[in-house]
Write a protein that holds these residues in place. Structure first.
Motif, PDB file in Angstrom:
ATOM      1  N   ARG A 230     -12.449 -31.288-137.210  1.00 50.03           N
ATOM      2  CA  ARG A 230     -11.607 -32.267-136.506  1.00 50.03           C
ATOM      3  C   ARG A 230     -11.117 -31.721-135.174  1.00 50.03           C
ATOM      4  O   ARG A 230     -11.080 -32.438-134.177  1.00 50.03           O
ATOM      5  CB  ARG A 230     -10.412 -32.657-137.375  1.00 50.03           C
ATOM      6  CG  ARG A 230     -10.751 -33.603-138.477  1.00 50.03           C
ATOM      7  CD  ARG A 230      -9.519 -34.021-139.218  1.00 50.03           C
ATOM      8  NE  ARG A 230      -9.858 -34.856-140.346  1.00 50.03           N
ATOM      9  CZ  ARG A 230      -9.006 -35.251-141.241  1.00 50.03           C
ATOM     10  NH1 ARG A 230      -7.738 -34.877-141.167  1.00 50.03           N
ATOM     11  NH2 ARG A 230      -9.384 -36.008-142.245  1.00 50.03           N
TER      12      ARG A 230
ATOM     13  N   ASP B 219     -14.111 -31.766-132.787  1.00 45.69           N
ATOM     14  CA  ASP B 219     -14.402 -33.132-132.355  1.00 45.69           C
ATOM     15  C   ASP B 219     -13.357 -33.625-131.363  1.00 45.69           C
ATOM     16  O   ASP B 219     -13.678 -34.285-130.380  1.00 45.69           O
ATOM     17  CB  ASP B 219     -14.469 -34.078-133.555  1.00 45.69           C
ATOM     18  CG  ASP B 219     -15.677 -33.828-134.434  1.00 45.69           C
ATOM     19  OD1 ASP B 219     -16.605 -33.115-133.981  1.00 45.69           O
ATOM     20  OD2 ASP B 219     -15.694 -34.338-135.569  1.00 45.69           O
ATOM     21  N   GLN B 220     -12.098 -33.296-131.634  1.00 42.43           N
ATOM     22  CA  GLN B 220     -11.021 -33.722-130.744  1.00 42.43           C
ATOM     23  C   GLN B 220     -11.143 -33.029-129.387  1.00 42.43           C
ATOM     24  O   GLN B 220     -10.942 -33.634-128.347  1.00 42.43           O
ATOM     25  CB  GLN B 220      -9.681 -33.392-131.392  1.00 42.43           C
ATOM     26  CG  GLN B 220      -8.487 -33.926-130.653  1.00 42.43           C
ATOM     27  CD  GLN B 220      -7.206 -33.582-131.363  1.00 42.43           C
ATOM     28  OE1 GLN B 220      -7.063 -32.454-131.869  1.00 42.43           O
ATOM     29  NE2 GLN B 220      -6.283 -34.510-131.420  1.00 42.43           N
ATOM     30  N   ARG B 221     -11.498 -31.755-129.396  1.00 43.22           N
ATOM     31  CA  ARG B 221     -11.630 -31.004-128.157  1.00 43.22           C
ATOM     32  C   ARG B 221     -12.751 -31.575-127.288  1.00 43.22           C
ATOM     33  O   ARG B 221     -12.617 -31.710-126.086  1.00 43.22           O
ATOM     34  CB  ARG B 221     -11.902 -29.531-128.465  1.00 43.22           C
ATOM     35  CG  ARG B 221     -11.816 -28.642-127.258  1.00 43.22           C
ATOM     36  CD  ARG B 221     -11.969 -27.177-127.608  1.00 43.22           C
ATOM     37  NE  ARG B 221     -11.027 -26.778-128.638  1.00 43.22           N
ATOM     38  CZ  ARG B 221     -11.335 -25.994-129.673  1.00 43.22           C
ATOM     39  NH1 ARG B 221     -12.551 -25.532-129.806  1.00 43.22           N
ATOM     40  NH2 ARG B 221     -10.433 -25.669-130.562  1.00 43.22           N
TER      41      ARG B 221
ATOM     42  N   ALA C 212     -13.883 -34.627-127.433  1.00 41.61           N
ATOM     43  CA  ALA C 212     -13.554 -35.989-127.029  1.00 41.61           C
ATOM     44  C   ALA C 212     -12.668 -35.981-125.786  1.00 41.61           C
ATOM     45  O   ALA C 212     -12.680 -36.943-125.014  1.00 41.61           O
ATOM     46  CB  ALA C 212     -12.833 -36.714-128.168  1.00 41.61           C
ATOM     47  N   GLU C 213     -11.909 -34.922-125.583  1.00 39.06           N
ATOM     48  CA  GLU C 213     -11.020 -34.844-124.441  1.00 39.06           C
ATOM     49  C   GLU C 213     -11.697 -34.341-123.171  1.00 39.06           C
ATOM     50  O   GLU C 213     -11.169 -34.488-122.091  1.00 39.06           O
ATOM     51  CB  GLU C 213      -9.843 -33.913-124.776  1.00 39.06           C
ATOM     52  CG  GLU C 213      -8.944 -34.453-125.855  1.00 39.06           C
ATOM     53  CD  GLU C 213      -7.877 -33.452-126.274  1.00 39.06           C
ATOM     54  OE1 GLU C 213      -7.873 -32.318-125.740  1.00 39.06           O
ATOM     55  OE2 GLU C 213      -7.064 -33.824-127.126  1.00 39.06           O
TER      56      GLU C 213
END
Length: 72
Positions: free
Chosen positions: A59, A62-64, A66-67
């Motif tokens: 997670r 994926d978050q990194r 996405a940013e």
């Protein structure tokens, strides 16, 4: 042989997950038979903690990604 195009590789993710479960089940049964319930529960908790850690790490990754802005 130069005209031969490579196809895509088959997706073995489902088979890998099923075999992980099968292997985990027989390993837990052997642990239970040899060392008892305490060892099987302890190993189960360790595997559960490890899987939760992997999910958390995925997670974050994926978050990194996405940013990160896409550069043209």
């Amino acid at each position: 042989m130069e005209n031969h195009k490579l196809g895509s590789a088959p997706n073995f993710t489902g088979a890998c997950i099923v075999m992980f479960g099968v292997n985990l089940a027989w390993i837990m049964l052997v642990l239970f038979a040899v060392y008892g319930l305490v060892a099987a529960v302890f190993i189960g908790l360790v595997v559960n903690h490890w899987l939760n850690w992997l999910e958390h790490r995925k997670r974050l990754t994926d978050q990194r990604y996405a940013e990160v802005p896409v550069q043209d």
